[in-house]
Enzyme design. Structure first.
Site, PDB file in Angstrom:
ATOM      1  N   GLY A  11     -25.465  16.134 -21.866  1.00 58.27           N
ATOM      2  CA  GLY A  11     -25.420  15.418 -23.174  1.00 58.27           C
ATOM      3  C   GLY A  11     -24.561  14.116 -22.954  1.00 58.27           C
ATOM      4  N   ARG A  72     -30.575  16.681 -17.799  1.00 61.50           N
ATOM      5  CA  ARG A  72     -30.117  18.015 -17.401  1.00 61.50           C
ATOM      6  C   ARG A  72     -31.006  18.632 -16.411  1.00 61.50           C
ATOM      7  NH1 ARG A  72     -29.411  18.545 -23.403  1.00 61.50           N
ATOM      8  NH2 ARG A  72     -26.892  18.534 -23.832  1.00 61.50           N
ATOM      9  N   GLY A 102     -20.320  18.052 -18.329  1.00 64.35           N
ATOM     10  CA  GLY A 102     -19.628  19.419 -19.020  1.00 64.35           C
ATOM     11  C   GLY A 102     -19.404  20.438 -18.006  1.00 64.35           C
ATOM     12  N   ASP A 103     -19.057  21.625 -18.283  1.00 64.62           N
ATOM     13  CA  ASP A 103     -18.788  22.776 -17.468  1.00 64.62           C
ATOM     14  C   ASP A 103     -19.851  22.947 -16.581  1.00 64.62           C
ATOM     15  OD1 ASP A 103     -19.626  23.930 -19.250  1.00 64.62           O
ATOM     16  OD2 ASP A 103     -18.206  25.582 -19.626  1.00 64.62           O
ATOM     17  N   SER A 105     -22.239  21.203 -15.543  1.00 65.04           N
ATOM     18  CA  SER A 105     -22.488  20.329 -14.523  1.00 65.04           C
ATOM     19  C   SER A 105     -21.610  20.246 -13.307  1.00 65.04           C
ATOM     20  CB  SER A 105     -22.348  19.019 -14.965  1.00 65.04           C
ATOM     21  OG  SER A 105     -23.022  18.640 -16.326  1.00 65.04           O
ATOM     22  N   THR A 126     -18.208  15.909 -23.223  1.00 66.08           N
ATOM     23  CA  THR A 126     -18.864  16.347 -24.062  1.00 66.08           C
ATOM     24  C   THR A 126     -18.333  16.146 -25.492  1.00 66.08           C
ATOM     25  OG1 THR A 126     -19.875  18.424 -24.817  1.00 66.08           O
ATOM     26  CG2 THR A 126     -18.052  18.649 -23.282  1.00 66.08           C
ATOM     27  N   ASP A 128     -18.994  18.336 -27.748  1.00 68.39           N
ATOM     28  CA  ASP A 128     -18.594  19.671 -27.958  1.00 68.39           C
ATOM     29  C   ASP A 128     -16.900  19.947 -27.977  1.00 68.39           C
ATOM     30  OD1 ASP A 128     -21.212  19.665 -28.173  1.00 68.39           O
ATOM     31  OD2 ASP A 128     -21.583  20.963 -26.772  1.00 68.39           O
ATOM     32  N   ASP A 130     -15.698  21.718 -25.559  1.00 73.17           N
ATOM     33  CA  ASP A 130     -15.708  23.049 -25.315  1.00 73.17           C
ATOM     34  C   ASP A 130     -15.155  23.303 -23.777  1.00 73.17           C
ATOM     35  OD1 ASP A 130     -17.806  22.058 -24.329  1.00 73.17           O
ATOM     36  OD2 ASP A 130     -19.073  23.731 -25.281  1.00 73.17           O
ATOM     37  N   ARG A 155     -19.842  12.179 -49.891  1.00 74.25           N
ATOM     38  CA  ARG A 155     -19.032  12.324 -50.754  1.00 74.25           C
ATOM     39  C   ARG A 155     -19.192  11.419 -51.804  1.00 74.25           C
ATOM     40  NH1 ARG A 155     -14.135  14.668 -51.342  1.00 74.25           N
ATOM     41  NH2 ARG A 155     -13.991  14.948 -48.901  1.00 74.25           N
ATOM     42  N   ARG A 172     -22.883  23.090 -30.153  1.00 76.92           N
ATOM     43  CA  ARG A 172     -23.542  24.407 -29.737  1.00 76.92           C
ATOM     44  C   ARG A 172     -22.876  25.718 -30.333  1.00 76.92           C
ATOM     45  NH1 ARG A 172     -27.081  23.520 -25.422  1.00 76.92           N
ATOM     46  NH2 ARG A 172     -26.766  21.444 -24.324  1.00 76.92           N
ATOM     47  N   ALA A 187     -12.930  18.533 -47.198  1.00 77.46           N
ATOM     48  CA  ALA A 187     -14.005  19.405 -47.563  1.00 77.46           C
ATOM     49  C   ALA A 187     -13.496  20.816 -48.158  1.00 77.46           C
ATOM     50  CB  ALA A 187     -14.961  19.721 -46.189  1.00 77.46           C
ATOM     51  N   GLU A 188     -14.234  21.441 -48.909  1.00 76.72           N
ATOM     52  CA  GLU A 188     -13.878  22.799 -49.429  1.00 76.72           C
ATOM     53  C   GLU A 188     -14.376  23.666 -48.541  1.00 76.72           C
ATOM     54  OE1 GLU A 188     -15.522  19.981 -51.367  1.00 76.72           O
ATOM     55  OE2 GLU A 188     -13.473  19.547 -52.172  1.00 76.72           O
ATOM     56  N   HIS A 251     -28.104  13.770 -33.802  1.00 82.68           N
ATOM     57  CA  HIS A 251     -27.751  13.238 -32.609  1.00 82.68           C
ATOM     58  C   HIS A 251     -27.113  11.714 -32.887  1.00 82.68           C
ATOM     59  CE1 HIS A 251     -30.277  15.733 -30.677  1.00 82.68           C
ATOM     60  NE2 HIS A 251     -30.064  15.560 -29.534  1.00 82.68           N
TER      61      HIS A 251
HETATM   62  O1  F6P Z   1     -23.804  19.428 -25.661  1.00 84.77           O
HETATM   63  C1  F6P Z   1     -24.085  18.380 -26.561  1.00 84.77           C
HETATM   64  C2  F6P Z   1     -24.887  18.519 -27.462  1.00 84.77           C
HETATM   65  O2  F6P Z   1     -25.062  17.479 -28.357  1.00 84.77           O
HETATM   66  C3  F6P Z   1     -24.667  19.521 -28.146  1.00 84.77           C
HETATM   67  O3  F6P Z   1     -23.577  19.710 -29.429  1.00 84.77           O
HETATM   68  C4  F6P Z   1     -26.134  20.074 -28.733  1.00 84.77           C
HETATM   69  O4  F6P Z   1     -26.353  21.316 -29.313  1.00 84.77           O
HETATM   70  C5  F6P Z   1     -26.859  19.595 -27.666  1.00 84.77           C
HETATM   71  O5  F6P Z   1     -26.202  18.751 -26.930  1.00 84.77           O
HETATM   72  C6  F6P Z   1     -28.181  18.765 -27.970  1.00 84.77           C
HETATM   73  O6  F6P Z   1     -28.882  18.769 -26.921  1.00 84.77           O
HETATM   74  P1  F6P Z   1     -30.241  17.805 -26.746  1.00 84.77           P
HETATM   75  O7  F6P Z   1     -29.801  16.477 -26.670  1.00 84.77           O
HETATM   76  O8  F6P Z   1     -30.944  18.271 -25.410  1.00 84.77           O
HETATM   77  O9  F6P Z   1     -31.117  18.286 -27.896  1.00 84.77           O
END
Ligand code: F6P
Length: 323
Positions: A11, A72, A102-103, A105, A126, A128, A130, A155, A172, A187-188, A251
């Protein structure tokens, strides 16, 4: 050899272009010849490689995405395509790679290194956030700012109309974006995959708040949560008794003008990556944590990522979570 290449994998994130710009400038400053590999490992396999110059990176610092593309790649999992990729690098005498990804890759690159001994340095990239061993991945700050702007706008309409909004963030299986957004937007409610939740635990409080005059709710839900956002909106309508809407940010979180922080981090990540390769580090990832920047091994980086315990406990305390 003095040839070094950069590629983006997985991504895209906002911050890749500032990284690519500094990659070209810093490589030239260090006497290296910079190359671009287009469209990630796909381009490496297909030989989409080009020598880079200052002109290529003029004016790109303000742009999200990546001017060299990302992908990818399924084919890179196949040893025969990896051999083809190595032959392409040899054609250009490239023996050093900088990988923004990311990991997954990095794991792919590590296999490539073990087969073909091409030195590489990874830069965690990334939204994420993560990746194990780094507190920060390139692109996260810009994504959080995109989310912040979206929540602030939502809001306005939520409060005008007496509605609950369920706002779904990316990530993810990781709830970082949702959690950081929750803690910074007032946020609540926040639901993330890392913490089991029970909607019943919110009922009494939310119904009571409406009776006391609350006009709207903002709930932030990470995409990895099992229950889907529409179901949570239905719960607001049927159980809490407030009209509700769902907003899936999708996105848009990946794009936009890179924040100052991401531009600065791109600059530093690239500097460390190139310095590491020049110091003969063969297979590492530049990570950023309490002790600053450091080089981590692939073995460490690919271990499962854990969300910051302190952030998690803030959420649990705020929401008085009962699983
Ligand atoms: O890993 C980044 C990310 O944006 C995730 O948060 C999301 O789940 C995924 O990629 C979406 O992937 P794609 O762009 O292939 O729809």
């Amino acid at each position: 050899m003095n040839n070094i290449a950069i590629l983006c994998s997985g991504g895209d994130v906002s911050g890749m272009n500032p990284a690519i710009k500094h990659f070209v400038e810093y490589s030239l400053q260090k006497g290296l010849t910079p190359y671009f590999i287009y469209d990630g490992y796909e381009g490496l396999i297909d030989g989409s490689i080009k020598k880079a110059s200052y002109q290529d990176v003029a004016g790109i610092i303000t742009r999200g995405g990546t001017i060299i593309g990302s992908a990818r790649s399924q084919r890179f999992k196949d040893a025969s395509y990896r051999k083809q990729a190595k032959d392409n690098l040899d054609k250009y005498n490239i023996d050093k790679l900088v990988i923004l990804g990311g990991d997954g890759s990095f794991k792919g690159m590590d296999i490539f290194y073990k087969e073909h001994a091409t030195a590489f340095c990874g830069i965690p990239s990334t939204i994420d956030n993560d990746i194990n061993k780094t507190n920060y991945c390139l692109g996260v700050d810009t994504a959080l700012n995109v989310i912040k702007n979206a929540i602030d706008s939502i809001r306005d309409t939520a409060s005008s109309f007496k509605r609950a909004f369920v706002i779904e963030t990316m990530g993810r299986e990781c709830g970082y974006l949702a959690l950081a957004s929750y803690l910074t937007s007032g946020a609540e409610m926040c639901l993330i995959p890392e913490i089991p939740y029970n909607l019943q635990a919110f009922e009494q409080s939310f119904i009571g708040q409406i009776q006391n005059g609350r006009r709207y709710f903002i709930a932030i839900v990470a995409e990895g949560v099992k229950q889907d956002s529409q179901e949570i909106a239905k719960w607001f309508e049927e159980t809490i008794g407030i009209e509700s809407r769902v907003s899936i940010l999708g996105h848009i979180q990946r794009g936009g003008n890179p924040s100052v922080y991401d531009r600065l981090m791109a600059y530093k990540f690239i500097t460390y990556a190139i310095d590491g390769l020049l110091q003969n580090k063969q297979e590492s990832v530049v990570c950023f944590n309490e002790s600053g920047f450091n080089y981590e091994s692939i073995e460490e980086v690919v271990k499962p990522y854990k969300l910051d315990e302190k952030l998690l406990s803030c959420l649990m305390e705020n929401q008085n979570v009962q699983a």
